[in-house]
Write an enzyme that holds these catalytic residues in place. Structure first.
Site, mmCIF file in Angstrom:
data_model
loop_
_atom_site.group_PDB
_atom_site.id
_atom_site.type_symbol
_atom_site.label_atom_id
_atom_site.label_comp_id
_atom_site.label_asym_id
_atom_site.label_seq_id
_atom_site.Cartn_x
_atom_site.Cartn_y
_atom_site.Cartn_z
ATOM 1 N N ASP A 161 -0.637 -33.249 8.470
ATOM 2 C CA ASP A 161 -0.661 -32.981 6.567
ATOM 3 C C ASP A 161 0.192 -31.673 6.284
ATOM 4 O O ASP A 161 0.157 -30.956 7.141
ATOM 5 C CB ASP A 161 -1.993 -33.074 5.734
ATOM 6 N N ARG B 25 -9.728 -43.941 11.342
ATOM 7 C CA ARG B 25 -10.072 -42.591 10.017
ATOM 8 C C ARG B 25 -11.414 -42.261 10.404
ATOM 9 O O ARG B 25 -12.217 -41.216 10.455
ATOM 10 C CB ARG B 25 -9.464 -43.197 8.741
ATOM 11 N N ARG C 164 -3.777 -45.667 4.943
ATOM 12 C CA ARG C 164 -5.108 -46.402 4.226
ATOM 13 C C ARG C 164 -4.681 -48.116 4.129
ATOM 14 O O ARG C 164 -5.499 -49.068 3.916
ATOM 15 C CB ARG C 164 -5.590 -46.112 3.491
ATOM 16 N N TYR D 92 -0.511 -26.809 -4.296
ATOM 17 C CA TYR D 92 -1.535 -26.412 -3.741
ATOM 18 C C TYR D 92 -2.084 -25.696 -3.949
ATOM 19 O O TYR D 92 -4.053 -25.555 -3.765
ATOM 20 C CB TYR D 92 -1.765 -27.434 -3.221
ATOM 21 N N ARG E 98 4.269 -42.171 4.684
ATOM 22 C CA ARG E 98 2.852 -42.245 5.172
ATOM 23 C C ARG E 98 2.811 -43.907 5.674
ATOM 24 O O ARG E 98 1.794 -44.599 5.441
ATOM 25 C CB ARG E 98 2.368 -42.512 3.783
HETATM 26 O O1 CP3 Z 1 3.787 -40.544 6.924
HETATM 27 C C1 CP3 Z 1 2.994 -39.914 8.004
HETATM 28 O O2 CP3 Z 1 2.933 -41.402 8.212
HETATM 29 C C2 CP3 Z 1 2.542 -38.894 8.111
HETATM 30 C C3 CP3 Z 1 1.175 -38.455 7.521
HETATM 31 C C4 CP3 Z 1 1.291 -37.457 6.324
HETATM 32 C C5 CP3 Z 1 0.180 -37.720 5.398
HETATM 33 N N1 CP3 Z 1 -0.036 -37.077 4.516
HETATM 34 C C6 CP3 Z 1 -0.875 -37.616 4.984
HETATM 35 C C7 CP3 Z 1 -2.050 -38.571 4.604
HETATM 36 C C8 CP3 Z 1 2.738 -36.845 5.426
HETATM 37 C C9 CP3 Z 1 4.293 -36.906 6.582
HETATM 38 C C10 CP3 Z 1 1.458 -36.646 4.715
HETATM 39 C C11 CP3 Z 1 2.382 -35.198 3.143
HETATM 40 C C12 CP3 Z 1 1.772 -35.279 2.068
HETATM 41 N N2 CP3 Z 1 0.623 -34.590 2.859
HETATM 42 C C13 CP3 Z 1 2.446 -34.524 1.424
HETATM 43 C C14 CP3 Z 1 3.585 -34.650 0.978
HETATM 44 C C15 CP3 Z 1 4.771 -36.566 0.774
HETATM 45 C C16 CP3 Z 1 3.776 -36.464 -0.532
HETATM 46 O O3 CP3 Z 1 2.943 -38.068 -0.214
HETATM 47 O O4 CP3 Z 1 4.216 -36.868 -1.454
HETATM 48 C C17 CP3 Z 1 1.817 -34.128 0.228
HETATM 49 C C18 CP3 Z 1 2.130 -33.734 -0.940
HETATM 50 C C19 CP3 Z 1 0.365 -34.260 0.867
HETATM 51 C C20 CP3 Z 1 -0.516 -33.512 0.764
HETATM 52 C C21 CP3 Z 1 -1.671 -34.810 0.283
HETATM 53 N N3 CP3 Z 1 -2.616 -35.237 1.455
HETATM 54 C C22 CP3 Z 1 -2.238 -35.046 -0.599
HETATM 55 C C23 CP3 Z 1 -2.029 -34.906 -2.388
HETATM 56 C C24 CP3 Z 1 -3.343 -35.908 -0.440
HETATM 57 C C25 CP3 Z 1 -4.053 -37.198 -0.634
HETATM 58 C C26 CP3 Z 1 -3.531 -37.772 -1.516
HETATM 59 C C27 CP3 Z 1 -3.973 -39.442 -0.647
HETATM 60 O O5 CP3 Z 1 -3.131 -40.313 -0.386
HETATM 61 O O6 CP3 Z 1 -5.176 -39.859 -0.826
HETATM 62 C C28 CP3 Z 1 -3.273 -36.090 0.789
HETATM 63 C C29 CP3 Z 1 -4.127 -36.733 2.214
HETATM 64 C C30 CP3 Z 1 -3.664 -38.228 2.935
HETATM 65 N N4 CP3 Z 1 -2.485 -37.358 3.629
HETATM 66 C C31 CP3 Z 1 -3.812 -38.471 3.721
HETATM 67 C C32 CP3 Z 1 -2.770 -39.724 4.848
HETATM 68 C C33 CP3 Z 1 -2.931 -40.540 5.336
HETATM 69 C C34 CP3 Z 1 -4.823 -40.170 3.230
HETATM 70 C C35 CP3 Z 1 -6.179 -39.548 3.161
HETATM 71 C C36 CP3 Z 1 -7.519 -39.907 3.623
HETATM 72 O O7 CP3 Z 1 -6.859 -41.273 4.988
HETATM 73 O O8 CP3 Z 1 -8.575 -39.841 3.975
#
Ligand code: CP3
Length: 341
Positions: free
Chosen positions: A73, A36, A27, A148, A23
């Protein structure tokens, strides 16, 4: 050309170890929050090659990480399978829960090709990244993606998916198999577009008993690895079965992944044992980065001490949190890079 992360993934030892963070585009970065906003919704950002490339590059510019991970994602797969995915501020991902009949009717044919915007991002990244930066693609593991799809949102322990799997076993296995097959196609196309290696995120493998872990985590991931290697025999693959505990022991051998992503609950003595079989990646508690100071320094030092003599990629044990102060990330990078001096 030396791409350190790639070389370590193949088993080489490099000290100080190369660094990236799960990640890392997110943010905690003001420049991410700005892009974003410009993009509109989170999914709009994932499907906009220009802006997705920009946010992937932001942490590389700021900290010089040794690997960039494609910005997207894991849930774009259910999205192209027709699920009504949306991300609501402060609530995470939401979609209508998938039904038994919908799983029976699920047809993945041609669906991976719909992610052309993501493939375009991968191509642009390989052109724009410094030559020495490893480019990582990724997908979610079938179990984690399925949790999910079944619950329709995040839950603390994935009870809906676990219960569904016990009550509708055959249908659930069909879902995992379909997800494995489309994920393999998705990873192959990322490799075709210039990804050096790929990571399979199984963020929820820690909630399963031993039998379910074998059938829902090991087998589908092994299927992905086998399919990817049919077209890319040398594909370098990282497995991240978060929370697997003792079950990390046979994960590499049973799935065929090259490297293991370790969460922060993995004891470093056990990590040393896992490192005998190949590269490990991890495993600093992300909250040590939030805390900073001594908690951060001590967490880094013990990982370098216990795992620095073997193939190690320094990473966090899970994604960096939005609260992490920028200067603490800088402190982490500096401390690791100075460890060799
Ligand atoms: O790692 C990176 O920088 C690459 C981008 C990346 C994102 N999600 C961006 C993201 C990667 C590799 C993921 C994987 C992901 N997504 C996983 C597996 C890894 C983990 O963290 O467990 C999972 C379970 C998801 C599903 C997901 N996406 C969730 C549960 C959420 C909400 C949680 C949160 O932090 O808000 C997301 C949203 C998400 N994916 C964000 C980002 C940067 C935040 C949303 C935003 O910017 O508004």
């Amino acid at each position: 050309m030396t791409r350190k992360v790639l070389n370590v993934l193949k088993g080489e030892t490099v000290f100080p170890p190369p660094i990236w963070m799960m990640r890392q585009a997110g943010r905690y970065l003001p420049e991410y929050r700005q892009t974003r906003q410009q993009a509109g919704s989170f999914l709009d950002l994932c499907y906009n090659p220009e802006l997705a490339t920009e946010v992937t590059l932001q942490p590389i510019r700021r900290y010089g990480f040794d690997a960039a991970i494609l910005f997207s994602d894991i849930l774009v797969i259910p999205h192209v399978l027709g699920r009504d995915l949306r991300f609501e501020e402060g609530r995470g991902p939401l979609m209508t829960p998938v039904t038994v009949d919908e799983i029976k009717d699920l047809d993945i044919t041609g669906k991976a090709a719909k992610l052309s915007a993501v493939y375009e991002t991968v191509s642009r990244l390989r052109e724009q990244l410094p030559n020495e930066t490893t480019l990582l693609g990724f997908c979610g593991a079938p179990w984690t993606v399925a949790t999910y799809m079944i619950a329709g949102h995040g839950t603390p322990d994935q009870a809906p998916a676990r219960l569904f799997a016990y009550q509708h076993r055959d249908v659930f296995i069909k879902l995992l198999t379909d997800l494995a097959d489309i994920s393999a196609e998705y990873l192959i196309e990322q490799l075709n577009c210039g990804a050096d290696a790929v990571q399979i995120f199984d963020s929820w493998s820690g909630v399963l008993d031993e039998d379910c872990f074998e059938d829902f985590c090991i087998k589908p991931v092994a299927r992905i690895v086998k399919k990817v290697r049919e077209t890319h025999p040398d594909a370098v693959i990282i497995g991240f079965p978060k929370g697997a505990g003792m079950l990390y022991r046979d994960y590499r051998a049973k799935t065929g992944v090259n490297a293991l992503g370790l969460d922060w609950s993995v004891p470093l003595t056990f990590a040393q044992e896992l490192q005998q079989q190949g590269a490990v990646q991890g495993n600093l508690d992300p909250l040590r980065v939030v805390a900073g100071g001594k908690a951060l320094d001590e967490g880094i030092d013990v990982i370098l001490e216990k795992l620095g003599q073997g193939p190690l990629i320094f990473n966090l044990g899970h994604g960096i949190t939005p609260q992490a102060p920028l200067e603490n990330v800088a402190q982490m990078v500096n401390r690791i890079r100075q460890a060799g001096a």
